[in-house]
Design a protein around this motif. Structure first.
Motif, mmCIF file in Angstrom:
data_model
loop_
_atom_site.group_PDB
_atom_site.id
_atom_site.type_symbol
_atom_site.label_atom_id
_atom_site.label_comp_id
_atom_site.label_asym_id
_atom_site.label_seq_id
_atom_site.Cartn_x
_atom_site.Cartn_y
_atom_site.Cartn_z
ATOM 1 N N LYS A 173 0.799 -1.458 -0.190
ATOM 2 C CA LYS A 173 -0.134 0.106 -0.081
ATOM 3 C C LYS A 173 0.952 1.409 -0.071
ATOM 4 O O LYS A 173 0.516 2.309 -0.681
ATOM 5 N N HIS A 220 -5.087 0.989 -4.187
ATOM 6 C CA HIS A 220 -5.719 -0.142 -5.415
ATOM 7 C C HIS A 220 -4.604 -1.401 -5.857
ATOM 8 O O HIS A 220 -5.066 -2.071 -6.461
ATOM 9 N N ARG A 272 -12.112 -2.060 2.701
ATOM 10 C CA ARG A 272 -12.314 -0.675 2.459
ATOM 11 C C ARG A 272 -11.557 0.436 3.430
ATOM 12 O O ARG A 272 -11.331 1.472 2.775
ATOM 13 N N THR A 298 -9.158 0.556 -0.337
ATOM 14 C CA THR A 298 -9.894 0.255 -1.927
ATOM 15 C C THR A 298 -11.161 -0.536 -1.585
ATOM 16 O O THR A 298 -11.366 -1.093 -0.523
ATOM 17 N N ASN A 349 -11.600 -2.974 -3.558
ATOM 18 C CA ASN A 349 -11.304 -4.365 -4.284
ATOM 19 C C ASN A 349 -11.485 -5.574 -3.395
ATOM 20 O O ASN A 349 -10.667 -6.228 -2.927
ATOM 21 N N SER A 408 -12.641 5.608 -0.500
ATOM 22 C CA SER A 408 -12.518 5.586 -2.028
ATOM 23 C C SER A 408 -13.659 5.841 -2.681
ATOM 24 O O SER A 408 -14.750 5.141 -2.411
ATOM 25 N N GLY A 444 -14.664 -1.135 -6.790
ATOM 26 C CA GLY A 444 -13.674 -2.304 -6.813
ATOM 27 C C GLY A 444 -13.708 -2.995 -7.840
ATOM 28 O O GLY A 444 -14.732 -3.060 -8.764
#
Ligand code: SF4
Length: 705
Positions: A114, A120, A143, A148, A150, A393, A397
């Protein structure tokens, strides 16, 4: 002398397998590390009425299997990341570590990526085998800790297209009516599903309904066991599903069987759908679907005129690049006939894993916060920023297969995978395994050294359902509680505790005391669970969602008055048939379909280690029509090679008249011949679900691969 019968104590919990959500009583003998389950009974739960299938009754051996991971592991330096570890000692690739060391290493790798490459570059897969509390914590970690969205899970591989269509059409991704509403149904359509193998207790209620006089219509390219109980069985051609469903709709319109009052009062968009459907009279598409026009007309009349008709569907509908279109057609059939909003009617996508409904509700979805609230909506984002006290964000994702593609492209560099096995479950496994093996840092939390764990840098030994307290939401939207049946073995830990430890090391000030406290926060994030309390779950054992207020009602049957859309009205979406992504040709002349079997569950990580179940179906096989086998000069029971453009496997071929000519079926639970080495990753554009149910394959007598 007969052996002494051990004294046992009875502990109530749930079956760990399918989405039916059967309530169980485990009979346990011994204490501490010696504690073991002796036998299992079904309880009189709302979903099972005392019934269990072979998995629930005999599949309890896996938590104490010799392969169970009981201590944290760290990959030894210099060991290549591969699923081809020494079969005699696969754990030699790893060394044991303390929890402190393993958690520090797991979190440090994620934090480093990160810091160097941004949020991301990370992604996480949570699990539909875990509880609602674990799913909620996991998505919150990704999150807020990773930064992110994702985050995804296996619903992407099973019902993502159904959920996309349901949210678009009727504003809710869950079932409208519970399985046991078949008691009120006059007609049941089951399409693209094999509940006798995959939801056996649900299938038993369908058979009871047939005995009572209800008519079962089974539609499937493969003649599955429920066909014996069907009033009509429609063995349509693989890939002809949208055409068949449009022709059913065409008959209903042509013959004036639509519910015009319902359409006018409660729906929008019918004119465009009607125009699309009228282009497919069954007489014109007989050669495409393989179903006589008169049969289609009879089934359309039966469904429309019920009086009460239900539709159930499974992966045969959803796992296509046109999976969303399939579900749009099913929704349209219910709306145009008003077969929704009453007992014995409605739409039921049969959910596969025991908590896939809850894991989706709790937010393991990359474009949605808990309760399907969209990441892209600034007001929703602001609400979660306030609840979680952190900025979030605004970029939705990536989904499961997109994450694999991004990993192979070097955009995703680190992952945390809890209780999922993408190195067996994803399409085109060579690609998926290369993506996972190429990650800079992979943390896996699981019960066993799964194929995914073999590619990990750090492995965190998790807890099984038999060892945990948690809430699970079944296919009927019933929220039910588990309690520990066995003590945690060795140095394993509760999953919620492990997730919290990672979160703390990523700088989050989490201090949950346990599942009840996590559920209390979950209720604040999910309006549809806001009215359910932990105390109510403990007292009642099962509570139906949605329940918006503590003193308000639950709704086993949804949409009686309106739909949870902005206008309160449902929406028809017009569709047109779309060919599969890879059609048979001279090089690969057959169609491959993958699926599940009664004795095994999903990638087999649990049932292959449940000794009774594995003894029943111990080795990989495929089924082929006997005339196709004969045409290849192959005897039933011989070993064959199945090959697609992505890979080849060797397994036993069984002659089976349930198959159509030109097609091959195989289960995806066998690591020795992994079906997903063959499948291809083309995605439905809306649900982003891979086309597991159709690709081109060739069959030959066994050859070296
Ligand atoms: Fe378990 Fe599903 Fe079988 Fe019930 S039907 S016992 S939940 S596997």
């Amino acid at each position: 002398e007969a052996p002494a019968i051990p004294a046992t104590r009875a502990i109530d919990s749930l079956c760990p397998y399918c989405g039916v959500g059967c309530q169980t009583t485990y009979h346990v003998a011994g204490d501490g590390p010696q504690a073991k389950i002796i036998h299992v009974d079904g309880r009189d739960g709302p979903a099972n009425a005392g019934r269990l299938c072979v998995k629930g009754r005999y599949g309890f051996g896996y938590p104490r299997h010799a392969h169970r991971l009981t201590t944290p592991l760290i990959r030894r330096p210099g060991i290549p990341k591969s699923v081809d570890l020494d079969p005699a000692n696969p754990l030699a690739a790893f060394r044991e570590a303390s929890w402190e060391e393993a958690l520090d290493a797991a979190a440090a790798g994620l934090a480093r990526i990160k810091g160097q490459h941004g949020p991301h570059a990370l992604a996480g897969f949570g699990s539909a085998k875990g509880s609602n509390e674990e799913a909620y914590l996991f998505q919150k970690l990704v999150r807020t800790g990773f930064g992110t969205h994702n985050v995804d899970h296996c619903t992407r591989l099973c019902h993502a297209s159904s959920v996309a269509a349901l949210l678009e059409g009727i504003g809710s991704g869950a079932v409208s009516n519970p399985v046991r509403d078949v008691e009120f149904a006059d007609v049941m359509i089951v399409i693209g599903a094999n509940p006798a193998a995959n939801h056996p207790v649900a299938a038993s209620f369908m058979k009871n309904a047939v005995e009572r006089g209800a008519k079962l219509i089974l539609m499937d390219p493969r003649e599955t066991p429920l066909a014996r109980h069907a009033h009509r069985y429609l063995q349509f051609r693989p890939d002809a599903d949208v055409t068949l469903l449009l022709s059913l709709a065409c008959v209903i319109i042509e013959e004036g069987l639509t519910d015009e009052a319902f359409i006018a009062a409660r729906t929008d968009g019918f004119d465009a759908f009607r125009a699309a459907a009228l282009a497919f009279p069954p007489e014109r598409v007989e050669a495409i679907t393989g179903i006589p026009a008169e049969t289609v007309r009879e089934v359309a009349r039966l469904y429309a005129q019920g009086p009460n008709s239900m539709i159930f569907w499974g992966m045969g509908i959803s796992q296509h690049i046109h999976g969303t279109d399939n579900s749009r057609c099913l929704i349209a059939l219910a709306l145009m006939t008003g077969q929704i909003g009453r007992r014995g009617t409605g739409l039921h996508p049969l959910r596969g894993q025991n908590n896939v409904q809850g894991a989706s509700d709790a937010g393991l979805i990359p474009m949605m916060f808990p309760d399907y609230q969209r990441v892209a909506d600034p007001a929703i984002r602001a609400k979660f920023e306030s609840l979680w006290d952190t900025p979030l964000s605004d970029v939705p994702g990536l989904t499961v297969v997109e994450i694999m593609d991004a990993a192979l492209a070097g955009q995703i560099r680190g992952m945390y995978i809890e209780g999922e096995n993408p190195a067996m479950s994803d399409p085109d496994l060579a690609h998926a395994r290369a993506a996972l093996g190429g990650l800079e840092h992979l943390v896996v939390q699981d019960l066993f050294l799964t194929e995914t764990a073999m590619l990990a840098d750090v492995i965190l030994p998790a807890s099984s359902l038999m060892e945990k307290t948690g809430s699970f939401t079944n296919t009927d939207r019933l929220v039910q509680l588990t309690q520990p049946v066995l003590p945690l073995p060795g140095d394993t830990r509760a999953d919620w505790w492990i997730i919290q430890q990672i979160a703390q090391r990523l700088g989050l000030a989490w201090d949950y005391a346990g599942p009840a406290e996590i559920f209390d926060e979950l209720r604040q994030a999910l309006p549809s669970y806001a009215g359910i309390t932990w105390q109510q779950l403990e007292a009642e054992g099962a509570v139906v969602a949605p329940k918006f207020t503590e003193d308000g009602p639950s709704w086993p049957v949804l949409f009686e008055q309106d739909f949870p859309t902005a206008s309160g009205r449902a929406r028809f979406v017009a569709v047109a048939p779309l060919p599969a992504a890879e059609l048979p040709d001279t090089a690969y002349p057959l169609v491959l379909t993958t699926g599940r079997v009664l004795e095994h569950w999903h990638t087999g990580s649990m049932t292959r280690r449940a000794n009774v179940l594995d003894a029943l179906e111990p080795q990989p096989w495929c089924t082929v029509h006997p005339d196709d086998l004969a045409a290849h000069g192959i005897a039933s029971g011989a070993r064959v090679t199945l090959e697609t453009r992505r890979g080849a496997i060797v397994l036993e071929a069984r002659a089976d008249r349930a198959m159509q000519r030109g097609s091959v079926f195989m289960p995806f639970c066998y690591v020795e011949a992994a079906a997903n080495l063959l499948t291809q990753p083309a995605l439905d554009p809306f649900g982003k679900i891979p086309e597991f149910k159709y690709c081109a394959v060739r069959l030959a007598a066994e050859t070296a691969i």
